[in-house]
Design an enzyme around this catalytic site. Structure first.
Site: not given
Length: 179
Positions: A54, A56, A84, A87
């Site tokens: 991801h 992040e 999410c 993260c």
């Protein structure tokens, strides 16, 4: 030029556009400390076939490496989509001070939508949130990406072909050399 949350979100949006350019879901992130970007990241889940790639997570790892410390106190994460649970877990564990995000994620968000891990008293760190920064723009990026993906899928099926959700995504590697 004022370097406010909208300015830094523009940097995250630029990262999201990089993700989109290689066929990834357009989510981008930057981490800012002391008025400068110390790390950037954009989604690479499909390119790497890595569920943890991801934007992040990539930015947090780069920031920790750059600072030679897992503690990112004094830093702010700017990300185009609400983080999410994975993260937000990394945000909390890395001790980021603040998360600024563009669009809420009603299907997976952990900063106010489905969950709010930012201020859970059971955890050993809390993080300030600023949602909705350039939200219309970040939401449009995602909506347009998925509309185009659905259109390609429909066009492919009209030609009696079969395709998975991601078979039209280019198999491309993205540069990760920048901070």
């Amino acid at each position: 030029m004022v370097r406010d949350d909208a300015y830094w979100m523009g940097k995250a949006i630029a990262q999201a556009r990089k993700a989109e350019a290689v066929g990834e879901v357009p989510i981008g992130a930057v981490i800012v400390k002391d008025g400068a970007v110390i790390a950037r990241g954009h989604n690479l889940r499909e390119s790497r076939q890595d569920p943890a790639a991801h934007a992040e997570m990539i930015a947090i790892r780069k920031a920790a490496k750059k600072l030679a410390s897992w503690r990112l106190t004094g830093a702010t994460l700017y990300v185009t989509l609400e983080p999410c649970t994975m993260c937000m877990g990394a945000v909390i564990l890395s001790r980021l001070d603040k998360v600024v995000f563009g669009s809420y994620d009603p299907k997976g968000g952990a900063a106010g939508s489905l969950f709010d891990l930012s201020n859970d008293k059971r955890l050993n760190h809390s993080v300030a949130l600023t949602p909705g920064v350039r939200g219309d723009e970040t939401s449009a990026l995602l909506s347009n990406f998925f509309a185009a993906l659905r259109a390609r899928k429909k066009q492919f099926k009209a030609g009696n072909g079969e395709m998975s959700e991601w078979s039209m995504v280019p198999d491309s590697k993205s540069s990760e050399t920048e901070a």
